[in-house]
Design a protein around this motif. Structure first.
Motif, PDB file in Angstrom:
ATOM      1  N   GLN A   1      -8.888   1.789  14.818  1.00 18.78           N
ATOM      2  CA  GLN A   1      -9.289   2.961  14.040  1.00 18.78           C
ATOM      3  C   GLN A   1      -8.046   3.727  13.616  1.00 18.78           C
ATOM      4  OE1 GLN A   1     -12.828   5.254  15.274  1.00 18.78           O
ATOM      5  NE2 GLN A   1     -12.811   4.042  17.157  1.00 18.78           N
ATOM      6  N   LEU A   2      -8.234   4.623  12.621  1.00 21.58           N
ATOM      7  CA  LEU A   2      -7.160   5.503  12.194  1.00 21.58           C
ATOM      8  C   LEU A   2      -7.144   6.736  13.086  1.00 21.58           C
ATOM      9  CD1 LEU A   2      -7.567   5.320   8.312  1.00 21.58           C
ATOM     10  CD2 LEU A   2      -5.910   4.103   9.743  1.00 21.58           C
ATOM     11  N   HIS A   3      -5.952   7.209  13.390  1.00 17.78           N
ATOM     12  CA  HIS A   3      -5.808   8.372  14.253  1.00 17.78           C
ATOM     13  C   HIS A   3      -5.401   9.594  13.443  1.00 17.78           C
ATOM     14  CE1 HIS A   3      -5.744   4.927  16.939  1.00 17.78           C
ATOM     15  NE2 HIS A   3      -6.106   5.741  17.921  1.00 17.78           N
ATOM     16  N   SER A   4      -5.095  10.654  14.114  1.00 18.57           N
ATOM     17  CA  SER A   4      -4.834  11.926  13.426  1.00 18.57           C
ATOM     18  C   SER A   4      -3.640  11.857  12.489  1.00 18.57           C
ATOM     19  CB  SER A   4      -4.616  13.027  14.465  1.00 18.57           C
ATOM     20  OG  SER A   4      -3.532  12.686  15.337  1.00 18.57           O
ATOM     21  N   ASP A   5      -2.733  10.914  12.705  1.00 18.20           N
ATOM     22  CA  ASP A   5      -1.581  10.767  11.816  1.00 18.20           C
ATOM     23  C   ASP A   5      -1.873   9.839  10.641  1.00 18.20           C
ATOM     24  OD1 ASP A   5      -1.791   8.456  13.245  1.00 18.20           O
ATOM     25  OD2 ASP A   5       0.303   8.374  13.891  1.00 18.20           O
ATOM     26  N   GLY A   6      -3.138   9.365  10.528  1.00 24.37           N
ATOM     27  CA  GLY A   6      -3.507   8.465   9.438  1.00 24.37           C
ATOM     28  C   GLY A   6      -3.075   7.031   9.638  1.00 24.37           C
ATOM     29  N   CYS A   7      -2.684   6.677  10.852  1.00 23.25           N
ATOM     30  CA  CYS A   7      -2.196   5.327  11.138  1.00 23.25           C
ATOM     31  C   CYS A   7      -2.984   4.700  12.286  1.00 23.25           C
ATOM     32  CB  CYS A   7      -0.707   5.347  11.520  1.00 23.25           C
ATOM     33  SG  CYS A   7       0.354   6.135  10.289  1.00 23.25           S
ATOM     34  N   GLY A   8      -2.956   3.386  12.347  1.00 22.54           N
ATOM     35  CA  GLY A   8      -3.521   2.675  13.480  1.00 22.54           C
ATOM     36  C   GLY A   8      -2.519   2.613  14.628  1.00 22.54           C
ATOM     37  N   ARG A   9      -3.025   2.208  15.806  1.00 20.52           N
ATOM     38  CA  ARG A   9      -2.150   2.170  16.979  1.00 20.52           C
ATOM     39  C   ARG A   9      -2.426   0.930  17.826  1.00 20.52           C
ATOM     40  NH1 ARG A   9      -2.237   8.487  19.209  1.00 20.52           N
ATOM     41  NH2 ARG A   9      -1.319   9.418  17.324  1.00 20.52           N
ATOM     42  N   PHE A  10      -1.343   0.353  18.351  1.00 19.30           N
ATOM     43  CA  PHE A  10      -1.410  -0.728  19.334  1.00 19.30           C
ATOM     44  C   PHE A  10      -0.459  -0.371  20.473  1.00 19.30           C
ATOM     45  CE2 PHE A  10      -3.017  -2.869  15.634  1.00 19.30           C
ATOM     46  CZ  PHE A  10      -3.925  -3.795  16.126  1.00 19.30           C
ATOM     47  N   LEU A  11      -0.930  -0.575  21.671  1.00 19.80           N
ATOM     48  CA  LEU A  11      -0.107  -0.341  22.856  1.00 19.80           C
ATOM     49  C   LEU A  11      -0.020  -1.657  23.620  1.00 19.80           C
ATOM     50  CD1 LEU A  11       1.452   1.398  24.863  1.00 19.80           C
ATOM     51  CD2 LEU A  11      -0.744   2.167  25.819  1.00 19.80           C
TER      52      LEU A  11
ATOM     53  N   GLY B   1       3.055   0.355  -5.228  1.00 16.48           N
ATOM     54  CA  GLY B   1       1.880  -0.341  -4.715  1.00 16.48           C
ATOM     55  C   GLY B   1       0.947   0.575  -3.947  1.00 16.48           C
ATOM     56  N   LYS B   2      -0.148  -0.022  -3.451  1.00 13.97           N
ATOM     57  CA  LYS B   2      -1.172   0.685  -2.686  1.00 13.97           C
ATOM     58  C   LYS B   2      -1.117   0.231  -1.233  1.00 13.97           C
ATOM     59  CE  LYS B   2      -3.009   2.588  -6.391  1.00 13.97           C
ATOM     60  NZ  LYS B   2      -2.968   4.051  -6.629  1.00 13.97           N
ATOM     61  N   THR B   3      -0.931   1.169  -0.336  1.00 15.77           N
ATOM     62  CA  THR B   3      -0.840   0.839   1.084  1.00 15.77           C
ATOM     63  C   THR B   3      -2.219   0.512   1.642  1.00 15.77           C
ATOM     64  OG1 THR B   3       1.063   2.314   1.336  1.00 15.77           O
ATOM     65  CG2 THR B   3      -0.073   1.628   3.341  1.00 15.77           C
ATOM     66  N   ILE B   4      -2.368  -0.689   2.183  1.00 11.85           N
ATOM     67  CA  ILE B   4      -3.631  -1.119   2.768  1.00 11.85           C
ATOM     68  C   ILE B   4      -3.598  -1.017   4.291  1.00 11.85           C
ATOM     69  CG2 ILE B   4      -2.918  -3.543   2.845  1.00 11.85           C
ATOM     70  CD1 ILE B   4      -6.486  -2.220   2.230  1.00 11.85           C
ATOM     71  N   ALA B   5      -2.408  -1.128   4.860  1.00 12.96           N
ATOM     72  CA  ALA B   5      -2.296  -1.065   6.324  1.00 12.96           C
ATOM     73  C   ALA B   5      -1.030  -0.322   6.709  1.00 12.96           C
ATOM     74  CB  ALA B   5      -2.280  -2.468   6.926  1.00 12.96           C
ATOM     75  N   VAL B   6      -1.166   0.588   7.655  1.00 16.67           N
ATOM     76  CA  VAL B   6      -0.018   1.253   8.267  1.00 16.67           C
ATOM     77  C   VAL B   6      -0.388   1.552   9.715  1.00 16.67           C
ATOM     78  CG1 VAL B   6      -0.780   3.472   7.298  1.00 16.67           C
ATOM     79  CG2 VAL B   6       1.550   3.229   8.189  1.00 16.67           C
ATOM     80  N   PHE B   7       0.387   1.022  10.641  1.00 20.18           N
ATOM     81  CA  PHE B   7       0.073   1.215  12.054  1.00 20.18           C
ATOM     82  C   PHE B   7       1.354   1.094  12.889  1.00 20.18           C
ATOM     83  CE2 PHE B   7      -0.698  -3.131  10.759  1.00 20.18           C
ATOM     84  CZ  PHE B   7      -0.071  -3.912  11.710  1.00 20.18           C
ATOM     85  N   HIS B   8       1.284   1.660  14.060  1.00 20.17           N
ATOM     86  CA  HIS B   8       2.422   1.670  14.978  1.00 20.17           C
ATOM     87  C   HIS B   8       2.100   0.821  16.206  1.00 20.17           C
ATOM     88  CE1 HIS B   8       3.905   4.861  12.466  1.00 20.17           C
ATOM     89  NE2 HIS B   8       2.922   5.682  12.802  1.00 20.17           N
ATOM     90  N   VAL B   9       3.125   0.155  16.706  1.00 15.13           N
ATOM     91  CA  VAL B   9       3.007  -0.651  17.923  1.00 15.13           C
ATOM     92  C   VAL B   9       4.016  -0.113  18.935  1.00 15.13           C
ATOM     93  CG1 VAL B   9       3.100  -2.955  18.919  1.00 15.13           C
ATOM     94  CG2 VAL B   9       2.367  -2.657  16.541  1.00 15.13           C
ATOM     95  N   ALA B  10       3.510   0.373  20.050  1.00 22.60           N
ATOM     96  CA  ALA B  10       4.378   0.841  21.137  1.00 22.60           C
ATOM     97  C   ALA B  10       4.445  -0.250  22.205  1.00 22.60           C
ATOM     98  CB  ALA B  10       3.851   2.139  21.736  1.00 22.60           C
ATOM     99  N   VAL B  11       5.641  -0.737  22.471  1.00 21.87           N
ATOM    100  CA  VAL B  11       5.839  -1.797  23.460  1.00 21.87           C
ATOM    101  C   VAL B  11       6.503  -1.181  24.681  1.00 21.87           C
ATOM    102  CG1 VAL B  11       6.886  -4.030  23.938  1.00 21.87           C
ATOM    103  CG2 VAL B  11       6.081  -3.489  21.623  1.00 21.87           C
TER     104      VAL B  11
END
Length: 443
Positions: free
Chosen positions: A174-184, A124-134
């Motif tokens: 937004q996308l960051h240097s690792d190509g992923c989104g981020r949530f804190l 498949g085609k990846t449409i979303a990839v992001f990390h959540v730091a809790v």
């Protein structure tokens, strides 16, 4: 019968009960690291994607499921993975709770728990990839804004206090240097169950946001082409409405067919995408309402950001969809008008043709009467000639009479007889024609 009362139950009862619990909320402790993937899967890739998911079990010596399902949650010991099947995409949520405090918030992420070769071969085609730091902020003061911004590489932040201030959420969308989104996310006063539900809402908002915006490039493309087709249709309508302008109906009809074909092709390609955008936007609005956000001074909340950025994109898609529908309706109206005009032209031509045929029929009838008169004279002439031979033969045999007088008297008799016989035959044919016409009408 599968109950203690001996009642016969509906075959779908158990499935309907299970459906309400098919996507349970997670229980998430803090601190934790969560990574999310959303992969668009075509119908032909569904089975391959499920088999690929089953292959993950072999990496950790576990038994894979026998058949695909709506949602799977598996605890592999040092991390958990949740797989959700949706109509257009499959989402993966990987949770890692053994957090190393010495590492940065996004330097360690849950995707690192998965085999790299398994990730790289995911169908498949990846449409979303992001990390959540809790992070757990129940026993420490509120984080410094400069420190928070450093985790997002200095990007402009969107932040809020959801659940009436029991947590604090930061992101840049937004996308960051690792190509992923981020949530804190800082947990200030939430239980593990409450935190798990809130994190899942945030994950769904981000995933649905990207899925909703898939239609935006298509809408922009069609909007530009719709303007051109609007102008072309306006010119076609004006030429039809102007009686002084001699229009080429064949050329106009060809233009209408081309426009109608383009509109229907565009609607076929965009109908599912535009309806999906509306559905995803409705889900986002509901998830935003469930967050119950309070404002962080000087920053847009997630709801405010979505209202300002996502809602106009959705309206653009809705406008393009309605514009396509409107153009299709107007083309149908112009086509009906042209068909009416062509039918009126054909009726006028038919009327002229019938008038011409009626005129020719009258001429033919007059000629027919003339021919009938000549036919009577010719038949009478030959009949009198034959009768003359008969009279002469009788006279030569010794019958004494005035031969010339008899021949002269036979002429009007023969002419009258021929005329009467001709009229009789003519009436006979008229009666046959009328009888056939009445029979055809009854059929």
């Amino acid at each position: 019968m599968n109950n203690s009362y001996g009642l016969e139950t509906h075959p779908l009862r158990d499935a309907l009960y299970a459906e309400l619990h098919s996507r349970p909320f997670q229980v998430l402790p803090s601190p934790a690291r969560v990574s999310c993937l959303a992969v668009i899967i075509g119908p032909e890739q569904k089975q391959a994607e499920f088999e690929h998911f089953c292959s993950l079990y072999s990496y950790f010596n576990c038994e894979p499921p026998g058949q695909d399902g709506v949602c799977f949650e598996i605890d592999f010991g040092h991390f958990k993975i949740r797989r959700d099947n949706h109509l257009e995409f499959t989402s993966y949520m990987v949770t890692h709770t053994n957090v190393d405090a010495s590492l940065g918030l996004f330097e360690q992420n849950a995707l690192a728990c998965l085999p790299l070769e398994w990730l790289s071969s995911l169908p498949g085609k990846t449409i979303a990839v992001f990390h959540v730091a809790v992070e757990d902020a129940r026993t420490v003061p509120e984080p410094d804004l400069a420190l928070v911004k450093s985790h997002f590489e200095g990007m402009r932040l969107v932040g809020s206090r959801p659940q009436n201030g029991d947590a604090q959420v930061w992101t840049s969308f937004q996308l960051h240097s690792d190509g992923c989104g981020r949530f804190l996310i800082y947990n200030k006063n939430m239980s593990d169950s409450q935190l798990g539900r809130m994190v899942q809402r945030v994950v769904e908002i981000e995933t649905y946001r990207l899925m909703a915006m898939l239609a935006l490039p298509m809408a922009r493309k069609y909007n530009a082409e719709l303007v051109q087709n609007d102008e072309k249709l306006a010119r076609t309508t004006a030429s039809l409405a102007d009686p002084s302008e001699a229009s080429d109906e064949q050329a106009l009809l060809s233009e209408l067919i081309d426009m109608a074909a383009w509109v229907e092709a565009a609607r076929a390609k965009s109908a599912f995408r535009f309806s999906g955008t509306r559905a995803y936007h409705d889900l986002i609005v509901k998830r935003l309402a469930e967050l119950k956000e309070d404002e962080v001074s000087g920053h847009l909340t997630i709801t405010e950001f979505m209202t300002r950025r996502l809602t106009p994109a959705v309206r653009t898609c809705n406008t393009a969809d309605k514009h396509l529908e409107s153009l299709s309706t107007r083309i149908d109206r112009v086509s009906d008008m042209m068909r009416t005009q062509v039918e009126m032209s054909i009726q006028s031509q038919n009327q002229q043709l019938l008038t011409s045929m009626d005129r020719r029929s009258k001429i033919q009838l007059a000629m027919q009467h003339t021919v009938e008169g000549l036919s009577v004279a010719a038949i009478s002439y030959y009949s009198v000639g034959l009768l003359k031979f008969l009279i002469e033969a009788v006279y030569d045999k010794g019958v004494n009479f005035d031969k010339s007088l008899v021949i002269g008297l036979s002429v009007p008799v023969v002419v009258g007889g021929v005329w009467f016989a001709t009229r009789k035959i003519h009436k006979r044919f008229l009666l046959l024609a009328k009888a056939r016409e009445d029979k055809d009408k009854q059929m």
